[in-house]
Design a protein around this motif. Structure first.
Motif, PDB file in Angstrom:
ATOM      1  N   UNK A 171      -8.979  27.700  37.989  1.00  0.00           N
ATOM      2  CA  UNK A 171     -10.088  27.544  37.041  1.00  0.00           C
ATOM      3  C   UNK A 171     -10.841  26.253  37.335  1.00  0.00           C
ATOM      4  N   UNK A 172     -12.156  26.320  37.281  1.00  0.00           N
ATOM      5  CA  UNK A 172     -12.993  25.157  37.558  1.00  0.00           C
ATOM      6  C   UNK A 172     -13.951  24.956  36.398  1.00  0.00           C
ATOM      7  N   UNK A 173     -13.933  23.764  35.817  1.00  0.00           N
ATOM      8  CA  UNK A 173     -14.793  23.484  34.669  1.00  0.00           C
ATOM      9  C   UNK A 173     -14.150  23.922  33.373  1.00  0.00           C
ATOM     10  N   UNK A 174     -14.866  23.719  32.290  1.00  0.00           N
ATOM     11  CA  UNK A 174     -14.360  24.139  30.993  1.00  0.00           C
ATOM     12  C   UNK A 174     -13.096  23.435  30.558  1.00  0.00           C
ATOM     13  N   UNK A 175     -12.911  22.196  30.992  1.00  0.00           N
ATOM     14  CA  UNK A 175     -11.719  21.447  30.611  1.00  0.00           C
ATOM     15  C   UNK A 175     -10.530  21.626  31.528  1.00  0.00           C
ATOM     16  N   UNK A 176     -10.650  22.477  32.570  1.00  0.00           N
ATOM     17  CA  UNK A 176      -9.546  22.666  33.513  1.00  0.00           C
ATOM     18  C   UNK A 176      -9.312  21.384  34.305  1.00  0.00           C
ATOM     19  N   UNK A 177      -8.096  21.175  34.818  1.00  0.00           N
ATOM     20  CA  UNK A 177      -7.845  19.989  35.647  1.00  0.00           C
ATOM     21  C   UNK A 177      -8.829  19.912  36.804  1.00  0.00           C
ATOM     22  N   UNK A 178      -9.252  18.704  37.137  1.00  0.00           N
ATOM     23  CA  UNK A 178     -10.183  18.534  38.248  1.00  0.00           C
ATOM     24  C   UNK A 178      -9.477  18.925  39.543  1.00  0.00           C
ATOM     25  N   UNK A 179     -10.077  19.870  40.271  1.00  0.00           N
ATOM     26  CA  UNK A 179      -9.456  20.399  41.481  1.00  0.00           C
ATOM     27  C   UNK A 179      -9.794  19.529  42.687  1.00  0.00           C
ATOM     28  N   UNK A 180      -8.818  19.387  43.582  1.00  0.00           N
ATOM     29  CA  UNK A 180      -9.000  18.624  44.811  1.00  0.00           C
ATOM     30  C   UNK A 180      -9.196  19.596  45.965  1.00  0.00           C
ATOM     31  N   UNK A 217     -26.809   9.099  41.084  1.00  0.00           N
ATOM     32  CA  UNK A 217     -27.970   9.343  40.230  1.00  0.00           C
ATOM     33  C   UNK A 217     -28.304  10.825  40.159  1.00  0.00           C
ATOM     34  N   UNK A 218     -28.182  11.530  41.296  1.00  0.00           N
ATOM     35  CA  UNK A 218     -28.487  12.961  41.313  1.00  0.00           C
ATOM     36  C   UNK A 218     -27.485  13.747  40.467  1.00  0.00           C
ATOM     37  N   UNK A 219     -26.212  13.437  40.599  1.00  0.00           N
ATOM     38  CA  UNK A 219     -25.194  14.136  39.803  1.00  0.00           C
ATOM     39  C   UNK A 219     -25.379  13.863  38.307  1.00  0.00           C
ATOM     40  N   UNK A 220     -25.656  12.623  37.968  1.00  0.00           N
ATOM     41  CA  UNK A 220     -25.873  12.304  36.552  1.00  0.00           C
ATOM     42  C   UNK A 220     -27.094  13.039  36.011  1.00  0.00           C
ATOM     43  N   UNK A 267     -23.312  24.042  34.188  1.00  0.00           N
ATOM     44  CA  UNK A 267     -22.474  24.635  35.221  1.00  0.00           C
ATOM     45  C   UNK A 267     -21.493  23.590  35.763  1.00  0.00           C
ATOM     46  N   UNK A 268     -20.331  24.014  36.260  1.00  0.00           N
ATOM     47  CA  UNK A 268     -19.381  23.058  36.840  1.00  0.00           C
ATOM     48  C   UNK A 268     -20.003  22.347  38.040  1.00  0.00           C
ATOM     49  N   UNK A 269     -19.612  21.099  38.236  1.00  0.00           N
ATOM     50  CA  UNK A 269     -20.137  20.303  39.339  1.00  0.00           C
ATOM     51  C   UNK A 269     -19.033  19.959  40.327  1.00  0.00           C
ATOM     52  N   UNK A 270     -19.336  20.182  41.603  1.00  0.00           N
ATOM     53  CA  UNK A 270     -18.429  19.811  42.694  1.00  0.00           C
ATOM     54  C   UNK A 270     -18.912  18.489  43.265  1.00  0.00           C
ATOM     55  N   UNK A 292     -15.373   8.524  36.009  1.00  0.00           N
ATOM     56  CA  UNK A 292     -15.192   7.620  34.871  1.00  0.00           C
ATOM     57  C   UNK A 292     -16.166   7.973  33.754  1.00  0.00           C
ATOM     58  N   UNK A 293     -17.351   8.451  34.144  1.00  0.00           N
ATOM     59  CA  UNK A 293     -18.357   8.860  33.154  1.00  0.00           C
ATOM     60  C   UNK A 293     -18.119  10.276  32.645  1.00  0.00           C
ATOM     61  N   UNK A 294     -17.069  10.928  33.133  1.00  0.00           N
ATOM     62  CA  UNK A 294     -16.742  12.271  32.668  1.00  0.00           C
ATOM     63  C   UNK A 294     -17.441  13.380  33.420  1.00  0.00           C
ATOM     64  N   UNK A 295     -18.106  13.049  34.527  1.00  0.00           N
ATOM     65  CA  UNK A 295     -18.852  14.048  35.304  1.00  0.00           C
ATOM     66  C   UNK A 295     -18.005  14.525  36.485  1.00  0.00           C
ATOM     67  N   UNK A 296     -17.917  15.835  36.662  1.00  0.00           N
ATOM     68  CA  UNK A 296     -17.227  16.381  37.825  1.00  0.00           C
ATOM     69  C   UNK A 296     -16.092  17.318  37.455  1.00  0.00           C
ATOM     70  N   UNK A 297     -16.004  18.419  38.207  1.00  0.00           N
ATOM     71  CA  UNK A 297     -14.975  19.429  37.949  1.00  0.00           C
ATOM     72  C   UNK A 297     -14.127  19.733  39.182  1.00  0.00           C
ATOM     73  N   UNK A 298     -14.694  19.526  40.365  1.00  0.00           N
ATOM     74  CA  UNK A 298     -13.913  19.559  41.612  1.00  0.00           C
ATOM     75  C   UNK A 298     -14.406  18.400  42.468  1.00  0.00           C
TER      76      UNK A 298
END
Length: 384
Positions: A23-32, A192-195, A203-206, A231-237
């Motif tokens: 699972x990616x996003x929605x609170x799932x663990x950040x995937x490596x 800056x682009x990701x933020x 949508x989930x962000x890689x 640290x800012x809470x952005x990112x899912x993988x």
């Protein structure tokens, strides 16, 4: 209320997709994630590299599919892999169709270089038919001509606009099982682009700092960029892009997550840089312990300090602690409490034994808790 609010990370709320079983996003663990650098057409070599990445904790592995030989081999690779495989597709939309049929869990595409909306629709239909997700991959090095003309150079606004245009191409086909990346080799540009993208879509962000460099320089660069976003809470993988063995990408990825307290795997070592006060060779000891403990996957902490200045204080915060003492005798702390002393010649073997024992105890407790949860009638544990 949080006990240590200064350590809290509030993750961006995103929708969840599935990349195979992950699972990616929605609170799932950040995937490596990592990417193979073997020829995909060489299935045996690629599978061997994937296996080594799996052993150090890779959740998802991407392989490049530039030709028919690669997508033919992909069928064997996806069957052998224990993690979901992402097929990297550029320009040739038929490779995407073949990869979906060959068992890819996700297709990494840049819709803009796939061609017409009709070709994008074919890829979307193949993804739907095979249960694939898609990653929209925007890169500062390959922005569309009209965006470069509009903005004059790669900039955050250009990357975000490119992503939104590509999103619409998939949304117009009623497809929403996708994640997005807006990578750049410039840390400031990427962050800056990701933020910016995080503010305008759910949508989930890689995450990735592309072309980050070699093992040392790329690790530092990726740690700064990914660290700021996470640290800012952005990112899912995440993927740490290094000119190095993909295994190292996975290791660095976990170290980044571990440093932020987001996700743990294996032994977290707290150690000093050493100085003239050290009671033993700290650098050599840490190098040896990291090698000897590489097989431990259970999250736990170990402090290795050369003297009593900071040693006891650090040991109080770790599962197992080692602090250098005089006359070749060193203090061992268990769960933050002084427990016993150990002589230099027995020290490394002793610490390895203690870590393995502690890992086994943690695993047993977790297994018992999981068994109890599975055996309990539905709703009882939740109610408690």
């Amino acid at each position: 209320m949080s006990v240590r609010p200064w350590r809290d990370i509030v993750r961006r709320q995103s929708r969840q997709i599935m990349v195979g079983k992950v699972p990616v996003g929605g609170g799932a663990p950040i995937a490596v994630q990592t990417m193979t650098n073997t020829l995909t057409s060489d299935a045996a070599a690629t599978i061997d590299q994937i296996r080594r990445c799996e052993e150090v904790g890779a959740d998802i592995v991407r392989v490049s599919c530039p030709d028919v030989e690669s997508t033919v081999a992909l069928r064997t690779i996806t069957r052998a892999a224990n993690v979901p495989i992402v097929a990297d597709i550029h320009f040739h939309y038929k490779r995407g169709l073949e990869a979906a049929d060959a068992g890819a869990a996700c297709l990494r595409i840049n819709p803009g270089n796939i061609g017409s909306q009709a070709r994008v629709k074919e890829i979307v239909n193949a993804a739907k038919a095979n249960g694939c997700s898609i990653r929209i991959g925007v890169n500062a090095g390959s922005l569309e001509k009209h965006l470069l003309e509009k903005y004059g150079e790669p900039c955050p606004e250009a990357l975000v606009e490119s992503a939104l245009e590509h999103m619409k191409m998939l949304q117009d086909e009623d497809f929403h099982e996708f994640k997005i990346s807006v990578k750049a080799s410039d840390v400031f540009l990427a962050v800056a682009a990701y933020n910016g993208l995080a503010e305008v879509c759910d949508y989930p962000l890689h995450l990735g700092i592309t072309e980050a460099g070699g093992l040392q320089g790329g690790t530092v660069k990726s740690s700064i960029g990914l660290g700021m976003l996470l640290w800012a809470g952005v990112g899912d993988t995440i993927r740490v892009s290094l000119s190095a063995d993909p295994v190292e990408e996975v290791k660095v990825g976990y170290h980044i997550l571990k440093s932020l307290g987001i996700r743990a795997r294996g032994v977290r070592v707290v150690s000093c840089p050493s100085c003239a006060r050290q009671g033993f060779d700290v650098v050599k000891t840490v190098e040896t312990l990291e090698t000897r403990l590489a097989h431990i996957t259970t999250p736990l902490s170990l402090s290795v300090l050369g003297c009593v200045v900071n040693g006891p204080g650090e040991a109080r915060e770790t599962d197992i602690g080692l602090t250098g003492g005089g006359n070749g005798r060193h203090m061992v702390f268990l769960s933050g409490i002084t427990d016993h002393v150990i002589e230099s010649e027995k020290m490394v073997d002793h610490i390895v034994m203690l870590v393995e024992k502690k890992a086994a105890e943690i695993d047993a407790v977790n297994a018992a808790a999981a068994a109890a949860a599975e055996a309990a009638p539905s709703g009882i544990l939740a109610a408690e």
